[in-house]
Design a protein around this motif. Structure first.
Motif, PDB file in Angstrom:
ATOM      1  N   GLY A  83       7.067  -2.602  -1.870  1.00 48.81           N
ATOM      2  CA  GLY A  83       8.625  -3.561  -1.951  1.00 48.81           C
ATOM      3  C   GLY A  83       8.814  -4.037  -3.757  1.00 48.81           C
ATOM      4  N   ARG A  84       9.457  -5.266  -2.951  1.00 51.22           N
ATOM      5  CA  ARG A  84      10.199  -5.378  -4.321  1.00 51.22           C
ATOM      6  C   ARG A  84      10.160  -7.684  -3.672  1.00 51.22           C
ATOM      7  NH1 ARG A  84      16.701  -4.321  -4.619  1.00 51.22           N
ATOM      8  NH2 ARG A  84      15.684  -4.252  -2.401  1.00 51.22           N
ATOM      9  N   MET A  85      10.237  -8.367  -4.829  1.00 46.92           N
ATOM     10  CA  MET A  85      10.454 -10.031  -4.844  1.00 46.92           C
ATOM     11  C   MET A  85      11.251 -10.651  -5.835  1.00 46.92           C
ATOM     12  SD  MET A  85       5.888 -10.980  -4.225  1.00 46.92           S
ATOM     13  CE  MET A  85       6.112 -11.816  -3.721  1.00 46.92           C
ATOM     14  N   ARG A  86      11.935 -11.464  -5.127  1.00 45.96           N
ATOM     15  CA  ARG A  86      12.567 -12.199  -5.896  1.00 45.96           C
ATOM     16  C   ARG A  86      12.697 -13.567  -5.940  1.00 45.96           C
ATOM     17  NH1 ARG A  86      18.930 -10.305  -6.691  1.00 45.96           N
ATOM     18  NH2 ARG A  86      19.046 -11.241  -4.792  1.00 45.96           N
ATOM     19  N   LEU A  87      12.374 -14.391  -6.687  1.00 44.50           N
ATOM     20  CA  LEU A  87      12.508 -16.019  -6.182  1.00 44.50           C
ATOM     21  C   LEU A  87      14.186 -16.593  -7.402  1.00 44.50           C
ATOM     22  CD1 LEU A  87       9.311 -17.047  -7.032  1.00 44.50           C
ATOM     23  CD2 LEU A  87      10.590 -16.404  -4.787  1.00 44.50           C
ATOM     24  N   ALA A  88      14.032 -15.971  -8.277  1.00 44.24           N
ATOM     25  CA  ALA A  88      15.703 -16.056  -9.287  1.00 44.24           C
ATOM     26  C   ALA A  88      15.804 -14.702 -10.327  1.00 44.24           C
ATOM     27  CB  ALA A  88      15.699 -17.096  -9.434  1.00 44.24           C
ATOM     28  N   GLY A  89      16.720 -14.179 -10.754  1.00 40.77           N
ATOM     29  CA  GLY A  89      16.553 -13.255 -11.853  1.00 40.77           C
ATOM     30  C   GLY A  89      16.714 -12.147 -10.847  1.00 40.77           C
ATOM     31  N   PRO A  90      15.735 -10.700 -11.684  1.00 41.84           N
ATOM     32  CA  PRO A  90      16.018  -9.363 -10.899  1.00 41.84           C
ATOM     33  C   PRO A  90      14.897  -9.357  -9.886  1.00 41.84           C
ATOM     34  CG  PRO A  90      15.128  -9.324 -14.000  1.00 41.84           C
ATOM     35  CD  PRO A  90      15.480 -10.528 -13.041  1.00 41.84           C
ATOM     36  N   TRP A  91      15.003  -8.465  -9.299  1.00 39.83           N
ATOM     37  CA  TRP A  91      13.957  -7.488  -8.480  1.00 39.83           C
ATOM     38  C   TRP A  91      12.652  -7.376  -9.348  1.00 39.83           C
ATOM     39  CZ3 TRP A  91      14.595  -8.870  -3.544  1.00 39.83           C
ATOM     40  CH2 TRP A  91      15.780  -8.974  -2.607  1.00 39.83           C
ATOM     41  N   LEU A  92      11.551  -7.728  -8.776  1.00 39.77           N
ATOM     42  CA  LEU A  92      10.688  -6.942  -9.647  1.00 39.77           C
ATOM     43  C   LEU A  92       9.429  -6.107  -8.387  1.00 39.77           C
ATOM     44  CD1 LEU A  92       7.908  -7.480 -11.984  1.00 39.77           C
ATOM     45  CD2 LEU A  92       6.906  -9.022 -10.078  1.00 39.77           C
ATOM     46  N   PRO A  93       8.994  -5.122  -8.294  1.00 34.83           N
ATOM     47  CA  PRO A  93       8.491  -3.951  -7.938  1.00 34.83           C
ATOM     48  C   PRO A  93       7.063  -4.364  -7.345  1.00 34.83           C
ATOM     49  CG  PRO A  93       9.292  -2.163  -9.479  1.00 34.83           C
ATOM     50  CD  PRO A  93       9.641  -3.880  -9.876  1.00 34.83           C
ATOM     51  N   VAL A  94       6.931  -4.789  -6.438  1.00 37.09           N
ATOM     52  CA  VAL A  94       5.285  -5.277  -6.160  1.00 37.09           C
ATOM     53  C   VAL A  94       4.259  -3.852  -5.174  1.00 37.09           C
ATOM     54  CG1 VAL A  94       5.795  -7.509  -5.874  1.00 37.09           C
ATOM     55  CG2 VAL A  94       5.943  -6.540  -3.826  1.00 37.09           C
ATOM     56  N   HIS A  95       3.188  -3.719  -5.241  1.00 38.23           N
ATOM     57  CA  HIS A  95       2.199  -3.680  -4.503  1.00 38.23           C
ATOM     58  C   HIS A  95       2.107  -4.157  -2.575  1.00 38.23           C
ATOM     59  CE1 HIS A  95       1.994   0.787  -6.762  1.00 38.23           C
ATOM     60  NE2 HIS A  95       1.520  -0.448  -8.122  1.00 38.23           N
ATOM     61  N   ARG A  96       1.948  -4.137  -2.110  1.00 31.46           N
ATOM     62  CA  ARG A  96       1.411  -4.684  -0.979  1.00 31.46           C
ATOM     63  C   ARG A  96       0.897  -3.895  -0.395  1.00 31.46           C
ATOM     64  NH1 ARG A  96       6.146  -7.592   1.721  1.00 31.46           N
ATOM     65  NH2 ARG A  96       6.954  -5.479   1.488  1.00 31.46           N
ATOM     66  N   CYS A  97      -0.745  -4.152   0.016  1.00 28.87           N
ATOM     67  CA  CYS A  97      -1.273  -3.220   0.528  1.00 28.87           C
ATOM     68  C   CYS A  97      -2.108  -5.074   1.864  1.00 28.87           C
ATOM     69  CB  CYS A  97      -2.268  -3.191   0.550  1.00 28.87           C
ATOM     70  SG  CYS A  97      -3.868  -2.048   1.101  1.00 28.87           S
ATOM     71  N   TYR A  98      -2.414  -4.258   3.263  1.00 26.80           N
ATOM     72  CA  TYR A  98      -2.614  -5.056   4.217  1.00 26.80           C
ATOM     73  C   TYR A  98      -3.658  -4.745   5.213  1.00 26.80           C
ATOM     74  CZ  TYR A  98       2.094  -5.416   7.000  1.00 26.80           C
ATOM     75  OH  TYR A  98       2.710  -5.203   7.394  1.00 26.80           O
ATOM     76  N   ILE A  99      -4.786  -5.441   5.488  1.00 30.53           N
ATOM     77  CA  ILE A  99      -5.513  -4.756   6.760  1.00 30.53           C
ATOM     78  C   ILE A  99      -5.449  -6.384   7.651  1.00 30.53           C
ATOM     79  CG2 ILE A  99      -8.088  -4.995   7.288  1.00 30.53           C
ATOM     80  CD1 ILE A  99      -7.695  -2.531   5.477  1.00 30.53           C
ATOM     81  N   SER A 100      -4.642  -4.785   9.045  1.00 34.54           N
ATOM     82  CA  SER A 100      -5.025  -6.205  10.299  1.00 34.54           C
ATOM     83  C   SER A 100      -6.411  -5.783  10.748  1.00 34.54           C
ATOM     84  CB  SER A 100      -3.643  -5.957  11.017  1.00 34.54           C
ATOM     85  OG  SER A 100      -3.530  -6.883  12.192  1.00 34.54           O
ATOM     86  N   ALA A 101      -6.394  -6.797  11.575  1.00 34.78           N
ATOM     87  CA  ALA A 101      -8.032  -6.633  12.919  1.00 34.78           C
ATOM     88  C   ALA A 101      -8.055  -7.609  13.088  1.00 34.78           C
ATOM     89  CB  ALA A 101      -9.295  -5.876  11.302  1.00 34.78           C
ATOM     90  N   PRO A 102      -9.438  -7.565  13.602  1.00 28.38           N
ATOM     91  CA  PRO A 102     -10.204  -8.080  14.720  1.00 28.38           C
ATOM     92  C   PRO A 102     -10.519  -9.204  13.840  1.00 28.38           C
ATOM     93  CG  PRO A 102     -10.073  -5.859  16.444  1.00 28.38           C
ATOM     94  CD  PRO A 102      -9.850  -6.162  14.946  1.00 28.38           C
TER      95      PRO A 102
END
Length: 180
Positions: A83-102
């Motif tokens: 994805g991409r993140m931005r608070l102020a300024g240009p977008w920053l490409p990021v890796h996001r990985c997550y696990i959803s489990a009991p």
């Protein structure tokens, strides 16, 4: 009595969400191809993303990819959502990985602390583990520094972030780092 015995067998068959997270997200450093290879090796199969997974990845480029594994009646899902993140300024490409489990939030938070070697801070109902890597090891990032400069830390300092959140069905463990 029979129900309790079946429940115990189901719980024993459930994978450790933090171990799965380490093997799938952290070892791959969030990179989609490495996540896919690890997921397939560990018995996960590609599945369609749920509406919730799609909505949580509204800026994903490419869209999220999901793999699931069922152990007894327990499903564990791994999601790769660049994805991409931005608070102020240009977008920053990021890796996001997550696990959803009991799983148990308190136990997952303690295991994530042992895994990362970093003490967490809280943001709402989430435990945040944030650090940068240096020659002499990991250096934790304080909550104040994280909140003041997350984007520059990701972009310029190689910030790595692990989030542990409690869900209605268990826990979600997330890994975020900048794409290079």
């Amino acid at each position: 009595m029979l129900h309790a015995a079946l429940l115990a067998l189901t719980l024993q068959a459930a994978p450790d969400p933090v171990a799965e997270f380490e093997a799938l997200c952290m070892a791959a450093r969030g990179e989609d191809a490495a996540i896919e290879a690890a997921a397939l090796t560990r018995g996960y199969a590609p599945v369609e993303a749920t509406q919730e997974e799609e909505a949580g990845s509204d800026r994903a480029d490419p869209p999220p990819r999901v793999w699931a594994r069922t152990d007894g009646e327990v499903e564990t899902r791994v999601i790769s959502a660049p994805g991409r993140m931005r608070l102020a300024g240009p977008w920053l490409p990021v890796h996001r990985c997550y696990i959803s489990a009991p799983g148990d939030f308190t136990g997952a938070r303690a295991a994530a602390a042992a895994l990362t070697g970093v003490d967490p801070f809280r943001q709402r109902e989430t435990a945040v583990f944030a650090w940068t890597e240096h020659e002499d090891g990991r250096r934790p990032i304080s909550q104040a520094r994280f909140e003041r400069g997350m984007i520059p830390l990701l972009r310029d300092r190689g910030l790595q972030v692990v989030l542990v959140s409690e869900t209605r069905d268990g826990v979600t463990l997330s890994y975020v780092t900048a794409r290079r």
